[in-house]
Design an enzyme around this catalytic site. Structure first.
Site, short mmCIF file in Angstrom:
data_model
loop_
_atom_site.label_atom_id
_atom_site.label_comp_id
_atom_site.label_asym_id
_atom_site.label_seq_id
_atom_site.Cartn_x
_atom_site.Cartn_y
_atom_site.Cartn_z
N ILE A 3 0.83 -1.21 0.00
CA ILE A 3 0.00 0.00 0.00
C ILE A 3 0.87 1.26 0.00
O ILE A 3 0.55 2.25 -0.66
CB ILE A 3 -0.95 -0.02 1.22
CG1 ILE A 3 -1.97 -1.17 1.06
CG2 ILE A 3 -1.66 1.31 1.39
CD1 ILE A 3 -2.78 -1.48 2.33
N ASP B 104 14.67 1.61 10.81
CA ASP B 104 13.86 0.53 11.39
C ASP B 104 12.91 1.15 12.42
O ASP B 104 13.35 1.64 13.46
CB ASP B 104 14.78 -0.49 12.06
CG ASP B 104 14.00 -1.63 12.68
OD1 ASP B 104 12.75 -1.64 12.56
OD2 ASP B 104 14.63 -2.52 13.28
N ASN C 243 2.38 4.71 7.11
CA ASN C 243 1.82 3.47 6.56
C ASN C 243 2.55 2.22 7.03
O ASN C 243 1.92 1.15 7.11
CB ASN C 243 1.87 3.58 5.02
CG ASN C 243 1.77 2.23 4.34
OD1 ASN C 243 0.68 1.70 4.16
ND2 ASN C 243 2.93 1.65 3.99
N SER D 271 -5.15 2.54 9.61
CA SER D 271 -5.91 1.69 10.52
C SER D 271 -6.18 0.37 9.81
O SER D 271 -5.42 -0.04 8.92
CB SER D 271 -7.21 2.40 10.91
OG SER D 271 -7.98 1.59 11.75
N SER D 272 -7.25 -0.31 10.17
CA SER D 272 -7.58 -1.60 9.56
C SER D 272 -9.02 -1.96 9.85
O SER D 272 -9.57 -1.56 10.90
CB SER D 272 -6.67 -2.69 10.13
OG SER D 272 -7.13 -3.97 9.72
N TYR E 187 -2.80 -7.45 16.87
CA TYR E 187 -2.69 -6.52 15.73
C TYR E 187 -3.88 -5.57 15.71
O TYR E 187 -3.74 -4.36 15.53
CB TYR E 187 -2.61 -7.34 14.43
CG TYR E 187 -2.78 -6.50 13.18
CD1 TYR E 187 -1.75 -5.69 12.71
CD2 TYR E 187 -3.98 -6.51 12.45
CE1 TYR E 187 -1.90 -4.91 11.56
CE2 TYR E 187 -4.14 -5.74 11.32
CZ TYR E 187 -3.11 -4.94 10.87
OH TYR E 187 -3.27 -4.17 9.74
N LYS F 54 -4.38 -1.21 15.81
CA LYS F 54 -5.15 -0.36 14.88
C LYS F 54 -6.28 0.37 15.62
O LYS F 54 -6.66 1.48 15.23
CB LYS F 54 -5.67 -1.20 13.71
CG LYS F 54 -4.54 -1.81 12.88
CD LYS F 54 -3.59 -0.74 12.32
CE LYS F 54 -2.54 -1.30 11.40
NZ LYS F 54 -1.66 -0.25 10.82
N ILE G 137 -6.32 -6.52 1.51
CA ILE G 137 -5.72 -5.97 0.28
C ILE G 137 -4.61 -6.92 -0.16
O ILE G 137 -3.87 -7.46 0.67
CB ILE G 137 -5.14 -4.56 0.55
CG1 ILE G 137 -6.23 -3.60 1.08
CG2 ILE G 137 -4.49 -3.98 -0.70
CD1 ILE G 137 -7.38 -3.31 0.14
N THR H 40 -1.46 -7.76 -0.70
CA THR H 40 -0.06 -7.39 -0.46
C THR H 40 0.62 -8.55 0.27
O THR H 40 -0.05 -9.51 0.67
CB THR H 40 0.06 -6.15 0.44
OG1 THR H 40 -0.38 -6.50 1.76
CG2 THR H 40 -0.75 -4.97 -0.06
N1 LIG Z 1 -2.72 -5.55 3.34
C1 LIG Z 1 -3.82 -5.53 4.04
O1 LIG Z 1 -4.71 -6.36 3.86
C2 LIG Z 1 -4.02 -4.46 5.10
C3 LIG Z 1 -5.28 -4.38 5.69
C4 LIG Z 1 -5.50 -3.41 6.68
C5 LIG Z 1 -4.48 -2.55 7.05
N2 LIG Z 1 -3.26 -2.67 6.45
C6 LIG Z 1 -2.22 -1.73 6.88
O2 LIG Z 1 -1.69 -1.05 5.76
C7 LIG Z 1 -0.31 -0.75 5.99
C8 LIG Z 1 0.52 -1.28 4.83
O3 LIG Z 1 0.33 -2.68 4.75
P1 LIG Z 1 0.83 -3.54 3.50
O4 LIG Z 1 -0.15 -4.63 3.33
O5 LIG Z 1 1.18 -2.66 2.36
O6 LIG Z 1 2.16 -4.19 4.13
P2 LIG Z 1 3.44 -4.87 3.43
O7 LIG Z 1 3.19 -5.13 1.99
O8 LIG Z 1 3.80 -6.00 4.33
O9 LIG Z 1 4.55 -3.71 3.53
C9 LIG Z 1 4.94 -3.27 4.79
C10 LIG Z 1 5.81 -2.04 4.65
O10 LIG Z 1 6.15 -1.62 5.99
C11 LIG Z 1 7.57 -1.57 6.12
N3 LIG Z 1 7.98 -2.02 7.44
C12 LIG Z 1 7.67 -3.19 8.06
N4 LIG Z 1 8.30 -3.28 9.25
C13 LIG Z 1 9.02 -2.14 9.39
C14 LIG Z 1 9.91 -1.64 10.37
N5 LIG Z 1 10.23 -2.35 11.48
N6 LIG Z 1 10.49 -0.43 10.17
C15 LIG Z 1 10.22 0.29 9.06
N7 LIG Z 1 9.40 -0.13 8.08
C16 LIG Z 1 8.82 -1.33 8.23
C17 LIG Z 1 8.11 -2.51 5.05
O11 LIG Z 1 9.45 -2.11 4.71
P3 LIG Z 1 10.52 -3.16 4.05
O12 LIG Z 1 9.98 -3.54 2.69
O13 LIG Z 1 11.77 -2.38 3.96
O14 LIG Z 1 10.55 -4.33 4.98
C18 LIG Z 1 7.10 -2.30 3.92
O15 LIG Z 1 7.44 -1.16 3.16
C19 LIG Z 1 0.04 -1.37 7.35
O16 LIG Z 1 -0.03 -0.39 8.35
C20 LIG Z 1 -1.04 -2.41 7.54
O17 LIG Z 1 -1.26 -2.72 8.89
C21 LIG Z 1 -3.02 -3.60 5.49
#
Ligand SMILES: NC(=O)c1ccc[n+]([C@@H]2O[C@H](COP(=O)([O-])OP(=O)(O)OC[C@H]3O[C@@H](n4cnc5c(N)ncnc54)[C@H](OP(=O)(O)O)[C@@H]3O)[C@@H](O)[C@H]2O)c1
Length: 248
Positions: A18, A64, A92, A141-142, A155, A159, A188, A190
């Site tokens: 995202i 980090d 994010n 959020s989520s 988790y 949120k 989503i 990802t």
């Molecule tokens: N996907 C879903 O279904 C969903 C649903 C509801 C909410 N969300 C929320 O949307 C946001 C993005 O989710 P996503 O699905 O895009 O996740 P993702 O594909 O797993 O990507 C996570 C991102 O966060 C970074 N990250 C993880 N741990 C970190 C740390 N310790 N320090 C700094 N950066 C860190 C990662 O960096 P690196 O690549 O460098 O590791 C990556 O860029 C999150 O807050 C998640 O909770 C997602």
């Protein structure tokens, strides 16, 4: 949308998912984008190159956010890059691990709260001097914050904390002309929601949604770009659901 010309945005966790889609959407709308990542330097640099090749402006910063001083490090780098106002923060970066109550480890619980709650809080604190009239802060959020989905109690609590923070931040920063909102995605496609790529995960997801497909990162990014823009100038203190009608 091209109303973000002359705006500067920071997107954390922009190397993948995202965050990456959001950085692209903001850049396409004209914003200069600071792409934050943790480990995925190659992906972040490739995104910066892509945005620049399209005529946009972008830089990458690494830290980090699980570390106690992670947000402080990002803010220090941003202060070096930004002269004037930071118009948009999209906090994010996030982590999620599913665990039954019995199986939840203290370490993983703390890591989720560190990345998902502590880091956005201190990013806002550390970047406050850069925000001003018209700045927009968007936290992630989520769906899990408002409904029980899967084995995600810890988790989900991170949120829920975001939904609470948004209200307090919005109330406290509104008098300075700063808006604060959250966007709450459903499932989503990802790395975080890999389970939805299995037949079982897909059926589980579709079973709780009105719209019968899996959401795409761009569909969250477009809403974030809207909330970040002046088109949403009267929206603050809110959490906007972006879940294809999940758990209605
Ligand atoms: N996907 C879903 O279904 C969903 C649903 C509801 C909410 N969300 C929320 O949307 C946001 C993005 O989710 P996503 O699905 O895009 O996740 P993702 O594909 O797993 O990507 C996570 C991102 O966060 C970074 N990250 C993880 N741990 C970190 C740390 N310790 N320090 C700094 N950066 C860190 C990662 O960096 P690196 O690549 O460098 O590791 C990556 O860029 C999150 O807050 C998640 O909770 C997602």
């Amino acid at each position: 949308m091209s109303d973000l010309i002359s705006r500067t945005a920071l997107v954390t966790g922009a190397s993948r998912g995202i965050g990456r889609a959001t950085a692209r959407a903001l850049a396409a709308a004209g914003a200069r984008v600071i792409v934050h990542y943790r480990n995925a330097a190659e992906e972040a640099e490739a995104l910066v190159k892509e945005i620049r090749a399209d005529g946009g402006r972008a830089d990458a910063v690494a830290a980090d956010l699980a570390a106690p001083d992670g947000a402080h490090k990002v803010a220090a780098e941003v202060r070096k890059l930004v002269v004037g106002q930071l118009d948009i923060l999209v906090a994010n970066a996030g982590v999620a691990t599913a665990a039954a109550i019995e199986d939840q480890s203290v370490e993983e619980f703390d890591r989720m709260f560190a990345v998902n709650v502590r880091a956005p809080f201190f990013l806002v604190q550390q970047l406050l001097p850069l925000f001003g009239e018209g700045s927009s802060i968007v936290l992630l959020s989520s769906l899990a914050a408002r409904a029980s989905v899967g084995l995600l109690p810890a988790y989900a609590a991170t949120k829920g904390a975001i939904d609470t923070l948004v209200k307090h931040f919005a109330a406290l920063l509104g008098p300075r002309g700063i808006r604060v909102n959250a966007v709450a995605p459903g499932v989503i496609d990802t790395d975080m929601s890999k389970f939805a790529r299995t037949d079982e995960g897909r059926q589980f997801t579709l079973g709780m949604q009105a719209l019968q497909r899996i959401g795409h990162p761009d569909e969250v990014a477009d809403v974030i770009a809207f909330v970040a823009s002046d088109a949403a100038r009267w929206v603050t203190g809110d959490t906007i659901q972006v879940g294809g009608g999940s758990k209605l």
